[in-house]
Write a protein that holds these residues in place. Structure first.
Motif, PDB file in Angstrom:
ATOM      1  N   GLU A 352       0.636  -1.908  -0.193  1.00  0.00           N
ATOM      2  CA  GLU A 352      -0.265  -0.213   0.316  1.00  0.00           C
ATOM      3  C   GLU A 352       0.798   1.646   0.042  1.00  0.00           C
ATOM      4  O   GLU A 352       0.823   2.413  -0.219  1.00  0.00           O
ATOM      5  N   THR A 353       2.377   1.677   0.887  1.00  0.00           N
ATOM      6  CA  THR A 353       2.856   2.344   0.649  1.00  0.00           C
ATOM      7  C   THR A 353       3.327   2.631  -0.801  1.00  0.00           C
ATOM      8  O   THR A 353       3.555   3.985  -0.648  1.00  0.00           O
ATOM      9  N   LEU A 354       4.039   1.812  -1.421  1.00  0.00           N
ATOM     10  CA  LEU A 354       4.507   1.996  -2.745  1.00  0.00           C
ATOM     11  C   LEU A 354       3.328   2.094  -3.839  1.00  0.00           C
ATOM     12  O   LEU A 354       3.127   3.191  -4.737  1.00  0.00           O
ATOM     13  N   ALA A 355       2.107   2.123  -3.787  1.00  0.00           N
ATOM     14  CA  ALA A 355       1.155   2.982  -4.278  1.00  0.00           C
ATOM     15  C   ALA A 355       1.186   4.130  -3.797  1.00  0.00           C
ATOM     16  O   ALA A 355       0.084   4.655  -4.497  1.00  0.00           O
ATOM     17  N   ALA A 356       0.758   4.394  -2.488  1.00  0.00           N
ATOM     18  CA  ALA A 356       0.582   6.338  -2.279  1.00  0.00           C
ATOM     19  C   ALA A 356       1.623   6.413  -2.318  1.00  0.00           C
ATOM     20  O   ALA A 356       0.797   8.330  -2.444  1.00  0.00           O
ATOM     21  N   VAL A 357       2.949   6.799  -2.702  1.00  0.00           N
ATOM     22  CA  VAL A 357       3.715   7.707  -2.516  1.00  0.00           C
ATOM     23  C   VAL A 357       4.073   8.203  -3.521  1.00  0.00           C
ATOM     24  O   VAL A 357       3.884   6.884  -4.774  1.00  0.00           O
ATOM     25  N   THR A 358       4.679   9.089  -3.881  1.00  0.00           N
ATOM     26  CA  THR A 358       4.550   9.969  -5.349  1.00  0.00           C
ATOM     27  C   THR A 358       5.779   9.600  -6.264  1.00  0.00           C
ATOM     28  O   THR A 358       6.453   9.143  -5.572  1.00  0.00           O
ATOM     29  N   PHE A 359       5.149   9.279  -7.300  1.00  0.00           N
ATOM     30  CA  PHE A 359       6.482   8.433  -7.530  1.00  0.00           C
ATOM     31  C   PHE A 359       7.501   8.817  -8.663  1.00  0.00           C
ATOM     32  O   PHE A 359       7.121  10.325  -9.270  1.00  0.00           O
ATOM     33  N   MET A 360       8.973   9.004  -8.141  1.00  0.00           N
ATOM     34  CA  MET A 360      10.199   9.723  -9.502  1.00  0.00           C
ATOM     35  C   MET A 360      10.597   8.876  -9.586  1.00  0.00           C
ATOM     36  O   MET A 360      11.171   7.618  -9.283  1.00  0.00           O
ATOM     37  N   GLN A 361      11.111   9.135 -11.503  1.00  0.00           N
ATOM     38  CA  GLN A 361      11.479   8.487 -12.613  1.00  0.00           C
ATOM     39  C   GLN A 361      13.185   8.726 -11.875  1.00  0.00           C
ATOM     40  O   GLN A 361      13.593   7.614 -12.019  1.00  0.00           O
ATOM     41  N   GLN A 362      13.884   9.982 -11.713  1.00  0.00           N
ATOM     42  CA  GLN A 362      15.105  10.072 -11.800  1.00  0.00           C
ATOM     43  C   GLN A 362      14.693  10.947 -10.124  1.00  0.00           C
ATOM     44  O   GLN A 362      15.725  12.228 -10.634  1.00  0.00           O
ATOM     45  N   PRO A 363      15.648  10.625  -9.129  1.00  0.00           N
ATOM     46  CA  PRO A 363      15.515  11.335  -7.868  1.00  0.00           C
ATOM     47  C   PRO A 363      16.395  11.896  -8.114  1.00  0.00           C
ATOM     48  O   PRO A 363      17.636  11.045  -8.151  1.00  0.00           O
ATOM     49  N   THR A 364      16.369  13.142  -7.192  1.00  0.00           N
ATOM     50  CA  THR A 364      18.167  13.567  -6.719  1.00  0.00           C
ATOM     51  C   THR A 364      18.361  13.187  -5.106  1.00  0.00           C
ATOM     52  O   THR A 364      17.157  12.332  -4.631  1.00  0.00           O
TER      53      THR A 364
END
Ligand code: NDP
Ligand code: MG
Length: 394
Positions: A352-364
């Motif tokens: 559920e946490t994986l689904a809830a947190v905003t996805f970022m492709q190339q994080p700093t």
């Protein structure tokens, strides 16, 4: 022979204390520059008095006075707080940094050591899970060598010696299967932390022992292997090997397989990472074929042990997904150890946490840190909810 000067981060833990056994046995090869602990002041003081490092760091500021008083009159510099770790690892007196902290708290000090071009003996797999792309990219730019301590990755590293990376077809990480091997989901509903802490083959810190029971440890290791050996997720397989003698295997393009074997004893991969490229004699018990007439292998059950499936998925999606997975896992493991959530509920919260947190492709780095914090908040809320459900079901 020039002595290697080592900074041991997490000296009071399972890997840290075993690393000090290795160092103690080879005073001709090693000196200790720094020792660090979270809050175990008593052990840190005893270690400092024995190994006489230049610096000790106690992360817990409330323990600073105790350590300072005990080491007054020695030449040992006492520091407190995790920021001090970043300073200590960069000192010119340090050759190799053994990163044996547990959890994503190890990320910043590992990056600081890489930044300073130090050789890293890496036990803290969460660092690569959280920010593998960033860590490996910085290591390549700074020419910092990362040597694996994790037994599976040490095995792969040893199998790859003298080989060409492009000739690797796939790798097999072995898993003991943990205390619940062969169990089904229905059997695992009510298992306790005490049961999960009884690992059949390895004595380790509490967090990794729970991860081993849930197979999240293997999931984290799949991600760790991707970054250490620059593999595609499709090239990394897991096989259950209950005796923990074959530590992992590499298959090459021609079908040939190389494996590395030994007793389940972390001192061997720790020593190899510290003495690399040398192999050094030691007094560790040795593997004897007459004690193990049968070595067995079986497929891994990714349905019952859903954490492994979730880790594969997080790795395939990439970006900040493995970071979310790791943070949620740290939260649920801490809760499970306190009896606040159930064994199977851990995977539910992570998913559920994986689904809830905003996805970022190339994080700093800042993105990873905010992802880590955000994931922890969400996972904690979900644990609180699951706790109610868990208590009703129990
Ligand atoms: P432990 O829990 O036994 O030890 C962790 C160490 O980190 C201790 O020295 C602890 O200090 C310190 N620490 C914990 N929290 C903090 C914090 N917030 N700030 C600063 N220091 C902290 O863990 P392990 O030795 O089992 O594992 C270490 C790493 O190695 C993990 O990433 C694990 O996955 C990996 N690993 C471990 C293996 C093993 O056999 N144990 C095998 C393969 C990999 P204190 O004692 O004061 O709490
Ligand atoms: Mg391992």
């Amino acid at each position: 022979m020039e002595k290697k000067s080592i900074a041991v981060l997490g000296a009071t833990g399972s890997i840290g204390t075993q690393a000090l056994e290795v160092i103690r046995a080879h005073p001709d090869r090693f000196t200790v520059y720094a020792l660090t602990a979270g809050s175990n002041a008593d052990l840190l003081i005893a270690q400092a008095l024995e190994f006489r490092p230049s610096v000790v760091v106690i992360a817990d500021p409330d323990k600073y006075k105790q350590v300072q008083t005990a080491l007054a009159g020695t030449a040992i510099n006492v520091l407190a707080g995790n920021e001090a770790l970043e300073e200590v690892v960069q000192h010119t007196g340090v050759d190799t940094v053994l990163c044996a902290l547990v959890g994503s708290v190890g990320l910043r000090s590992t990056l600081a050591a890489i930044e300073a071009g130090k050789t890293i003996a890496l036990a803290n797999k969460e660092t690569l899970v959280v920010a593998g792309a960033l860590v490996m990219d910085l290591a390549a730019r700074k020419g910092a060598r990362i040597l694996p301590v994790d037994s599976e990755h040490s095995a792969i590293f040893q199998c790859l010696a003298g080989e060409q990376a492009q000739q690797v077809d796939k790798i097999y990480l072995t898993a003991s299967g943990g205390p619940f091997r062969g169990k089904r989901r229905a059997d695992l509903n009510a298992v306790t932390a005490e049961q999960a802490l009884r690992h059949p083959n390895w004595v380790m810190g509490a967090k990794i022992t729970i991860d081993s029971a849930s197979l999240m440890n293997k999931g984290l290791e799949v991600i760790e292997a991707k970054w250490l050996f620059n593999l595609d997720v499709s090239q990394i397989d897991v096989v259950v090997h209950p005796q923990s003698i074959v530590h992992s295997l590499v298959q090459f393009k021609d079908g040939s397989i190389k494996a590395q074997l030994g007793l389940p004893d972390m001192k061997l991969p720790i020593q190899y990472a510290l003495t690399y490229p040398d192999r050094v004699e030691n007094a560790f018990p040795r593997f004897d074929f007459t004690d193990f007439s049968t070595l067995t292998f079986e497929p891994v059950d990714r349905v019952t042990f859903r954490n492994l499936e979730l880790a594969y998925r997080a790795l395939a999606t990439a970006g900040n997904m493995p970071c979310i997975l790791n943070a949620a896992n740290e939260v649920v493991v801490a809760a499970f150890l306190k009896g606040e959530t159930g064994f199977l509920a851990m995977s539910d919260v992570i998913e559920e946490t994986l689904a809830a947190v905003t996805f970022m492709q190339q994080p700093t780095l800042a993105d990873y840190e905010s992802t880590d914090q955000q994931s922890r908040i969400i996972a904690r809320e979900l644990v609180t909810k699951s706790r109610k459900i868990y208590h009703i079901e129990k």
